[in-house]
Design an enzyme around this catalytic site. Structure first.
Site, PDB file in Angstrom:
ATOM      1  N   PRO A 240       0.787  -1.247   0.000  1.00 48.42           N
ATOM      2  CA  PRO A 240       0.000   0.000   0.000  1.00 48.42           C
ATOM      3  C   PRO A 240       0.811   1.285   0.000  1.00 48.42           C
ATOM      4  O   PRO A 240       0.246   2.361   0.153  1.00 48.42           O
ATOM      5  CB  PRO A 240      -0.793  -0.118   1.304  1.00 48.42           C
ATOM      6  CG  PRO A 240       0.099  -0.871   2.224  1.00 48.42           C
ATOM      7  CD  PRO A 240       0.814  -1.869   1.354  1.00 48.42           C
ATOM      8  N   GLY A 241       2.135   1.202  -0.115  1.00 52.01           N
ATOM      9  CA  GLY A 241       2.943   2.405  -0.283  1.00 52.01           C
ATOM     10  C   GLY A 241       3.600   2.955   0.961  1.00 52.01           C
ATOM     11  O   GLY A 241       4.247   4.011   0.905  1.00 52.01           O
ATOM     12  N   ASN A 242       3.502   2.262   2.088  1.00 50.53           N
ATOM     13  CA  ASN A 242       4.099   2.792   3.319  1.00 50.53           C
ATOM     14  C   ASN A 242       5.617   2.867   3.228  1.00 50.53           C
ATOM     15  O   ASN A 242       6.227   3.860   3.629  1.00 50.53           O
ATOM     16  CB  ASN A 242       3.689   1.930   4.509  1.00 50.53           C
ATOM     17  CG  ASN A 242       2.196   1.960   4.761  1.00 50.53           C
ATOM     18  OD1 ASN A 242       1.510   2.868   4.306  1.00 50.53           O
ATOM     19  ND2 ASN A 242       1.682   0.982   5.473  1.00 50.53           N
ATOM     20  N   LYS A 243       6.238   1.818   2.699  1.00 49.98           N
ATOM     21  CA  LYS A 243       7.694   1.848   2.541  1.00 49.98           C
ATOM     22  C   LYS A 243       8.087   2.824   1.432  1.00 49.98           C
ATOM     23  O   LYS A 243       9.142   3.467   1.507  1.00 49.98           O
ATOM     24  CB  LYS A 243       8.228   0.444   2.254  1.00 49.98           C
ATOM     25  CG  LYS A 243       8.018  -0.548   3.399  1.00 49.98           C
ATOM     26  CD  LYS A 243       8.621  -1.898   3.063  1.00 49.98           C
ATOM     27  CE  LYS A 243       8.336  -2.912   4.152  1.00 49.98           C
ATOM     28  NZ  LYS A 243       6.901  -3.296   4.217  1.00 49.98           N
ATOM     29  N   ASP A 297      18.312  -1.355 -25.025  1.00 52.54           N
ATOM     30  CA  ASP A 297      18.401   0.104 -25.146  1.00 52.54           C
ATOM     31  C   ASP A 297      18.886   0.697 -23.829  1.00 52.54           C
ATOM     32  O   ASP A 297      18.352   0.409 -22.759  1.00 52.54           O
ATOM     33  CB  ASP A 297      17.026   0.665 -25.500  1.00 52.54           C
ATOM     34  CG  ASP A 297      17.066   2.168 -25.790  1.00 52.54           C
ATOM     35  OD1 ASP A 297      18.134   2.769 -25.600  1.00 52.54           O
ATOM     36  OD2 ASP A 297      16.025   2.709 -26.179  1.00 52.54           O
ATOM     37  N   ASP A 317      10.275  -6.047  -1.227  1.00 52.45           N
ATOM     38  CA  ASP A 317       9.497  -6.528  -0.084  1.00 52.45           C
ATOM     39  C   ASP A 317       8.515  -7.538  -0.666  1.00 52.45           C
ATOM     40  O   ASP A 317       7.422  -7.199  -1.078  1.00 52.45           O
ATOM     41  CB  ASP A 317       8.788  -5.363   0.600  1.00 52.45           C
ATOM     42  CG  ASP A 317       8.088  -5.788   1.874  1.00 52.45           C
ATOM     43  OD1 ASP A 317       8.703  -6.490   2.690  1.00 52.45           O
ATOM     44  OD2 ASP A 317       6.913  -5.422   2.054  1.00 52.45           O
ATOM     45  N   CYS A 368       7.570 -10.587   5.443  1.00 48.35           N
ATOM     46  CA  CYS A 368       6.937 -10.529   6.764  1.00 48.35           C
ATOM     47  C   CYS A 368       6.527 -11.941   7.188  1.00 48.35           C
ATOM     48  O   CYS A 368       5.404 -12.165   7.631  1.00 48.35           O
ATOM     49  CB  CYS A 368       5.744  -9.576   6.772  1.00 48.35           C
ATOM     50  SG  CYS A 368       4.461  -9.981   5.570  1.00 48.35           S
TER      51      CYS A 368
END
Length: 438
Positions: A240-243, A297, A317, A368
């Site tokens: 979800p973008g926490n890291k 390329d 992760d 985890c």
């Protein structure tokens, strides 16, 4: 301290997998997985505020939550993680461990029960059952249904030997609000937890743009990556973008953070959370097992797939069995093939990461979970498969060393970081390895 007697402890499949980790310590590990981590951690966004200001805000909130001379939980920092604030568990006398027989009951599922033991409140969809005539502001005993046999919306007391008491809550929604025939499902907090048997403060999620509720090992993971301003960094499985946001914050939002995830809905959720707060982050819906461009390329496109050696640092992760997520009130893994499928995807992702990393670049692999097959065995495989990789010390160190393996030297195992039983700080289970590409 909470020791649930649950089917999880007798799950033969899970025990067989964990026995591979360390047969002498399997009982200790299983008990540890069923307990609740005692420390709550927030990561402060130092691009927006400072730690002392946010600490004062937390202390003010706790003073309101624990008035009239009650001892509020202690808030403290960690020397190597200046963006972190920890909330200590409550003193034993503030945590109720025995249900009050005069109170009515509310039933939740095991997923919700685990969240309550980590300090959450009960949102409307999480209420499986509430007894008839339960009134607003009434205190109730809250139980988790380990058997999974409670019928949603039942009006009588749920009698089952496999329900486990998790704490006391205050009712904010009545039955007619929770179980109606309207098209729109109810939202918001239905039961505000007053205390739980784990001793973790029942605060709900106080996350905001200024600070995020996040597990300590996840914060350590990005510190191990050590992103620097101006670098080009890939977060391979970002939602979800926490890291991802932590990476951008440590870079001072200067550089480029490419965030990939193969789920469109998860990326939409991540973009909604990011808003316009981070100019360095570029998020894409993309399968990271195909992130390497077929063409040689040397240009560096802004969208995947990417040429080899496109990134200074890569965080993988990886998708995993998630068996480090504590407390485990119930193991839902039914088939051995599900557990065995994760190392395959982890190896495929690592193969892409090695190609995308520039010489001299840093790759951090994390999970985890607690199984040897998804942690140390993946590291051993990567070192055999890619001689250009070498292990670096995964610092800062808040976990212990990796488990010994026949094909991992003792010195190499000590460079790994495993969060498990016996660590000074009580956290979820987690694993971190740091590589450099020669």
């Amino acid at each position: 301290m909470f020791y649930p007697k649950t089917p999880f402890l007798s799950n033969s499949l899970l025990e067989a997998e964990i026995l591979k980790v360390n047969s002498a310590a399997v009982s200790q590990l299983l008990e540890w997985l069923c307990r609740t981590p005692r420390v709550t951690t927030y990561r402060v966004n130092r691009l927006r505020t400072n730690v002392e200001t946010h600490k004062a805000q937390l202390e003010e909130h706790l003073a309101r939550r624990y008035p009239c001379g009650q001892q509020a939980p202690r808030i403290y920092g960690l020397a190597d993680l200046p963006e972190v604030l920890c909330i200590a568990p409550l003193e034993a006398e503030l945590a109720l461990s025995v249900p009050d027989p005069t109170l009515k009951e509310v039933i939740v599922d095991t997923s919700c029960g685990a969240a309550l033991l980590r300090g959450a409140h009960i949102y409307a969809p999480g209420v499986l059952a509430m007894e008839s005539n339960t009134q607003l502001q009434e205190c109730v005993n809250v139980y988790a249904d380990l058997a999974g046999k409670c019928k949603r919306g039942m009006t009588t007391r749920y009698e089952n030997s496999e329900k486990v008491y998790v704490g006391v809550g205050k009712v904010l929604m009545q039955r007619y609000q929770l179980y109606n025939d309207k098209d729109e499902a109810p939202t918001g907090i239905a039961v505000e937890m007053q205390s739980n048997v784990s001793g973790v403060p029942s605060l709900g999620d106080l996350s905001s743009a200024d600070a995020l509720l996040q597990n300590l090992p996840s914060i350590v993971c990005v510190r191990v990556l050590d992103p620097q301003p101006g670098e080009r960094i890939l977060d391979m499985c970002a939602a979800p973008g926490n890291k991802t946001t932590h990476i951008a914050e440590l870079m001072g939002d200067q550089g480029c953070v490419v965030a990939l995830d193969n789920s469109a809905s998860r990326v939409r959720g991540m973009l909604g959370k990011l808003g316009n707060n981070y100019r360095s982050i570029q998020a894409h819906v993309f399968d990271s097992t195909k992130a390497v461009a077929a063409s040689s390329d040397s240009s560096c496109p802004s969208a995947p797939p990417f040429p080899c050696a496109s990134f200074d640092r890569i965080l993988l992760d990886a998708p995993c069995s998630g068996l480090g997520n504590r407390p485990q009130l119930l193991c839902n893994i039914k088939q051995a093939k599900i557990l065995k499928s994760y190392p395959n995807i982890q190896r495929r992702l690592l193969a892409q990461a090695v190609q995308l990393l520039r010489p001299g670049g840093i790759l951090v692999y994390s999970t985890c979970t607690v199984t040897e097959a998804e942690c140390e065995s993946i590291v051993a495989w990567a070192l055999r498969k890619y001689p250009e990789l070498r292990l670096l010390d995964a610092t800062p160190r808040y976990g212990g060393p990796g488990l010994p393996l026949p094909d991992l030297e003792t010195a190499q195992s000590k460079l790994l970081q495993r969060f498990g039983p016996g660590n000074d700080l009580d956290t979820v289970g987690f694993f971190i390895a740091k590589f450099q590409k020669d």
